[in-house]
Write a protein that holds these residues in place. Structure first.
Motif, PDB file in Angstrom:
ATOM      1  N   PRO A   1       0.831  -1.205   0.000  1.00  0.00           N
ATOM      2  CA  PRO A   1       0.000   0.000   0.000  1.00  0.00           C
ATOM      3  C   PRO A   1       0.868   1.259   0.000  1.00  0.00           C
ATOM      4  CG  PRO A   1      -0.765  -1.552   1.655  1.00  0.00           C
ATOM      5  CD  PRO A   1       0.546  -2.069   1.160  1.00  0.00           C
ATOM      6  N   PRO A   2       0.531   2.247  -0.797  1.00  0.00           N
ATOM      7  CA  PRO A   2       1.326   3.476  -0.832  1.00  0.00           C
ATOM      8  C   PRO A   2       1.260   4.221   0.489  1.00  0.00           C
ATOM      9  CG  PRO A   2      -0.716   3.755  -2.068  1.00  0.00           C
ATOM     10  CD  PRO A   2      -0.625   2.304  -1.711  1.00  0.00           C
ATOM     11  N   ASN A   3       2.374   4.815   0.872  1.00  0.00           N
ATOM     12  CA  ASN A   3       2.474   5.621   2.092  1.00  0.00           C
ATOM     13  C   ASN A   3       2.133   4.833   3.357  1.00  0.00           C
ATOM     14  OD1 ASN A   3       2.983   7.934   0.440  1.00  0.00           O
ATOM     15  ND2 ASN A   3       0.767   8.137   0.120  1.00  0.00           N
ATOM     16  N   ALA A   4       2.240   3.512   3.289  1.00  0.00           N
ATOM     17  CA  ALA A   4       1.890   2.715   4.471  1.00  0.00           C
ATOM     18  C   ALA A   4       2.946   1.667   4.776  1.00  0.00           C
ATOM     19  CB  ALA A   4       0.533   2.043   4.264  1.00  0.00           C
ATOM     20  N   THR A   5       4.127   1.840   4.222  1.00  0.00           N
ATOM     21  CA  THR A   5       5.191   0.868   4.455  1.00  0.00           C
ATOM     22  C   THR A   5       6.239   1.479   5.378  1.00  0.00           C
ATOM     23  OG1 THR A   5       4.848  -0.010   2.238  1.00  0.00           O
ATOM     24  CG2 THR A   5       6.879  -0.637   3.366  1.00  0.00           C
ATOM     25  N   PRO A   6       6.541   0.835   6.499  1.00  0.00           N
ATOM     26  CA  PRO A   6       7.520   1.414   7.429  1.00  0.00           C
ATOM     27  C   PRO A   6       8.927   1.384   6.853  1.00  0.00           C
ATOM     28  CG  PRO A   6       6.906  -0.800   8.126  1.00  0.00           C
ATOM     29  CD  PRO A   6       5.997  -0.432   6.993  1.00  0.00           C
ATOM     30  N   GLU A   7       9.739   2.356   7.244  1.00  0.00           N
ATOM     31  CA  GLU A   7      11.131   2.359   6.844  1.00  0.00           C
ATOM     32  C   GLU A   7      11.865   1.235   7.569  1.00  0.00           C
ATOM     33  OE1 GLU A   7      12.954   6.135   7.342  1.00  0.00           O
ATOM     34  OE2 GLU A   7      11.411   7.225   6.214  1.00  0.00           O
ATOM     35  N   ARG A   8      12.893   0.729   6.915  1.00  0.00           N
ATOM     36  CA  ARG A   8      13.608  -0.424   7.465  1.00  0.00           C
ATOM     37  C   ARG A   8      14.144  -0.167   8.869  1.00  0.00           C
ATOM     38  NH1 ARG A   8      15.775  -3.922   3.233  1.00  0.00           N
ATOM     39  NH2 ARG A   8      17.661  -4.253   4.440  1.00  0.00           N
ATOM     40  N   MET A   9      14.564   1.065   9.143  1.00  0.00           N
ATOM     41  CA  MET A   9      15.155   1.379  10.439  1.00  0.00           C
ATOM     42  C   MET A   9      14.101   1.550  11.534  1.00  0.00           C
ATOM     43  SD  MET A   9      18.389   1.289  10.038  1.00  0.00           S
ATOM     44  CE  MET A   9      18.923   2.072  11.556  1.00  0.00           C
ATOM     45  N   ASP A  10      12.804   1.536  11.179  1.00  0.00           N
ATOM     46  CA  ASP A  10      11.757   1.803  12.155  1.00  0.00           C
ATOM     47  C   ASP A  10      11.201   0.541  12.817  1.00  0.00           C
ATOM     48  OD1 ASP A  10      11.896   4.513  11.906  1.00  0.00           O
ATOM     49  OD2 ASP A  10      10.292   4.662  10.419  1.00  0.00           O
ATOM     50  N   TYR A  11      11.618  -0.632  12.379  1.00  0.00           N
ATOM     51  CA  TYR A  11      11.046  -1.848  12.966  1.00  0.00           C
ATOM     52  C   TYR A  11      12.038  -3.000  12.868  1.00  0.00           C
ATOM     53  CZ  TYR A  11      10.404  -3.878   8.335  1.00  0.00           C
ATOM     54  OH  TYR A  11      10.632  -4.403   7.081  1.00  0.00           O
ATOM     55  N   ARG A  12      11.851  -3.998  13.720  1.00  0.00           N
ATOM     56  CA  ARG A  12      12.561  -5.262  13.645  1.00  0.00           C
ATOM     57  C   ARG A  12      11.543  -6.354  13.911  1.00  0.00           C
ATOM     58  NH1 ARG A  12      17.133  -5.346  11.234  1.00  0.00           N
ATOM     59  NH2 ARG A  12      18.235  -6.753  12.625  1.00  0.00           N
ATOM     60  N   ILE A  13      11.490  -7.368  13.075  1.00  0.00           N
ATOM     61  CA  ILE A  13      10.607  -8.503  13.303  1.00  0.00           C
ATOM     62  C   ILE A  13      11.285  -9.409  14.328  1.00  0.00           C
ATOM     63  CG2 ILE A  13       9.494 -10.510  12.261  1.00  0.00           C
ATOM     64  CD1 ILE A  13       9.479  -8.934   9.612  1.00  0.00           C
ATOM     65  N   CYS A  14      10.634  -9.618  15.468  1.00  0.00           N
ATOM     66  CA  CYS A  14      11.245 -10.371  16.571  1.00  0.00           C
ATOM     67  C   CYS A  14      10.917 -11.857  16.424  1.00  0.00           C
ATOM     68  CB  CYS A  14      10.755  -9.841  17.917  1.00  0.00           C
ATOM     69  SG  CYS A  14      11.184  -8.112  18.200  1.00  0.00           S
ATOM     70  N   TRP A  15      11.673 -12.542  15.612  1.00  0.00           N
ATOM     71  CA  TRP A  15      11.456 -13.972  15.401  1.00  0.00           C
ATOM     72  C   TRP A  15      11.680 -14.721  16.713  1.00  0.00           C
ATOM     73  CZ3 TRP A  15       9.232 -14.334  10.941  1.00  0.00           C
ATOM     74  CH2 TRP A  15       9.617 -13.493   9.905  1.00  0.00           C
ATOM     75  N   GLY A  16      10.756 -15.617  17.044  1.00  0.00           N
ATOM     76  CA  GLY A  16      10.929 -16.467  18.217  1.00  0.00           C
ATOM     77  C   GLY A  16      10.732 -15.770  19.535  1.00  0.00           C
ATOM     78  N   TYR A  17      10.241 -14.518  19.530  1.00  0.00           N
ATOM     79  CA  TYR A  17      10.053 -13.806  20.800  1.00  0.00           C
ATOM     80  C   TYR A  17       8.989 -14.486  21.655  1.00  0.00           C
ATOM     81  CZ  TYR A  17       8.311 -10.397  24.134  1.00  0.00           C
ATOM     82  OH  TYR A  17       7.895  -9.784  25.279  1.00  0.00           O
ATOM     83  N   LYS A  18       9.311 -14.681  22.926  1.00  0.00           N
ATOM     84  CA  LYS A  18       8.348 -15.221  23.877  1.00  0.00           C
ATOM     85  C   LYS A  18       8.351 -14.301  25.098  1.00  0.00           C
ATOM     86  CE  LYS A  18       8.897 -20.025  22.405  1.00  0.00           C
ATOM     87  NZ  LYS A  18       9.725 -19.689  21.266  1.00  0.00           N
ATOM     88  N   PRO A  19       7.183 -13.814  25.516  1.00  0.00           N
ATOM     89  CA  PRO A  19       7.136 -12.878  26.649  1.00  0.00           C
ATOM     90  C   PRO A  19       7.600 -13.540  27.935  1.00  0.00           C
ATOM     91  CG  PRO A  19       4.932 -13.605  26.040  1.00  0.00           C
ATOM     92  CD  PRO A  19       5.852 -14.107  24.978  1.00  0.00           C
ATOM     93  N   THR A  20       8.140 -12.739  28.832  1.00  0.00           N
ATOM     94  CA  THR A  20       8.637 -13.238  30.114  1.00  0.00           C
ATOM     95  C   THR A  20       8.033 -12.420  31.244  1.00  0.00           C
ATOM     96  OG1 THR A  20      10.588 -13.522  31.503  1.00  0.00           O
ATOM     97  CG2 THR A  20      10.671 -11.746  29.900  1.00  0.00           C
ATOM     98  N   LEU A  21       7.882 -13.057  32.410  1.00  0.00           N
ATOM     99  CA  LEU A  21       7.369 -12.369  33.597  1.00  0.00           C
ATOM    100  C   LEU A  21       8.496 -11.894  34.496  1.00  0.00           C
ATOM    101  CD1 LEU A  21       4.351 -14.720  34.502  1.00  0.00           C
ATOM    102  CD2 LEU A  21       4.335 -12.598  33.186  1.00  0.00           C
ATOM    103  N   VAL A  22       9.746 -12.098  34.085  1.00  0.00           N
ATOM    104  CA  VAL A  22      10.889 -11.665  34.872  1.00  0.00           C
ATOM    105  C   VAL A  22      11.105 -10.179  34.627  1.00  0.00           C
ATOM    106  CG1 VAL A  22      13.362 -11.952  35.303  1.00  0.00           C
ATOM    107  CG2 VAL A  22      11.944 -13.940  34.712  1.00  0.00           C
TER     108      VAL A  22
END
Length: 274
Positions: A179-200
């Motif tokens: 979609p035009p004007n709706a794609t984030p710049e590469r430096m604005d995000y990281r896809i967190c592969w394998g992320y699992k939340p922690t309670l620590v």
């Protein structure tokens, strides 16, 4: 891809001042190592871009296994193996995933998965039909298995991007413009592969501030108050980037929710409406 030059890989133990750093792999010859690592089941995976290999570090044994990515013979001979790796390490279906170029004209793309015995298994091979879109600086930023259809997101260094849908049954490929004007710049995000939340809580790991550190913190808060207008402006920029990223990822997730059943009923032509 963001990477470091490295001659060796060294392990540091956190919380034990008596232990010295240990070298677990030497002789990297100033290789490019991608900064993004991937952790799975007691193993940390790193990507050596120069040699087109995946380094698997066993956390318990502190041993490293080097896994060669499959590349055609003529490419190995040209001494530039890393130029055919077009993704960082990703995760798909609970396995390590990486994408490479598979043809000298740079129009065939392969997606590889690591098996349990650390062999490379080709998940798909497809031709990039968007010849005018393609250039050397496009990377595969994400691959998701949607039950018989792969969603492959590619992004260029100039921030242009597109979405490929690969049909397992027919090996057909559909391409969507983002979609035009709706794609984030590469430096604005990281896809967190394998992320699992922690309670620590982070405080349990780094510890509480000492009295001196608290006084220093209070002093810093007082002096930095003068910079609040500038900080607020940066915060607004961050909020805009976050909104763009969240909307775009929800757009991708919306496509995934309609796959595979809707693949042949309009998803492949979604971009005609924007």
């Amino acid at each position: 891809m963001f990477s470091w030059r490295a001659d060796e890989l060294v392990v540091h133990s956190i919380g034990s001042a008596a232990e010295q750093p240990r070298t677990v792999l030497a002789g990297l010859d100033d290789d490019k190592i991608c900064r993004r690592s991937l952790y799975m089941d007691g193993t940390v995976y790193l990507l050596n871009v120069n040699k087109a290999t995946v380094l698997a570090f066993d956390v318990d044994d502190e041993t490293i296994t080097s896994i060669d990515l499959p590349l055609p013979g003529e490419r190995v001979a040209d001494g530039n193996q890393g130029s055919y790796v077009i993704s960082e390490l990703m995760e798909m279906s609970g396995r390590v995933c990486v994408a490479t170029l598979e043809d000298v004209d740079k129009r065939l793309i392969a997606v590889w998965l690591l098996t349990a015995d650390r062999r490379c298994e080709r998940r798909c091979l497809f031709h990039n039909a968007a010849v005018s879109f393609w250039d050397y600086n496009h990377d595969v930023a994400g691959v998701w298995d949607c039950g018989g259809v792969l969603l492959i997101f590619m992004q260029a260094h100039d921030e242009s991007c597109c979405i490929f849908l690969y049909d397992d049954a027919t090996e057909g490929v559909y391409m969507l413009n983002a979609p035009p004007n709706a794609t984030p710049e590469r430096m604005d995000y990281r896809i967190c592969w394998g992320y699992k939340p922690t309670l620590v809580s982070p405080a349990n790991i780094v510890g509480e501030l000492s009295q001196d550190e608290k006084q220093l913190h209070d002093l810093a808060v007082d002096l930095l108050a003068a910079l609040k207008p500038v900080n607020d402006m940066e915060k607004r920029k961050g909020q805009d980037a976050t909104l763009t990223t969240v909307c775009f990822m929800e757009f991708l997730a919306g496509i995934m929710r309609k796959l595979p059943s809707k693949l042949h009923h309009g998803i492949g032509k979604l971009d005609r409406f924007y």
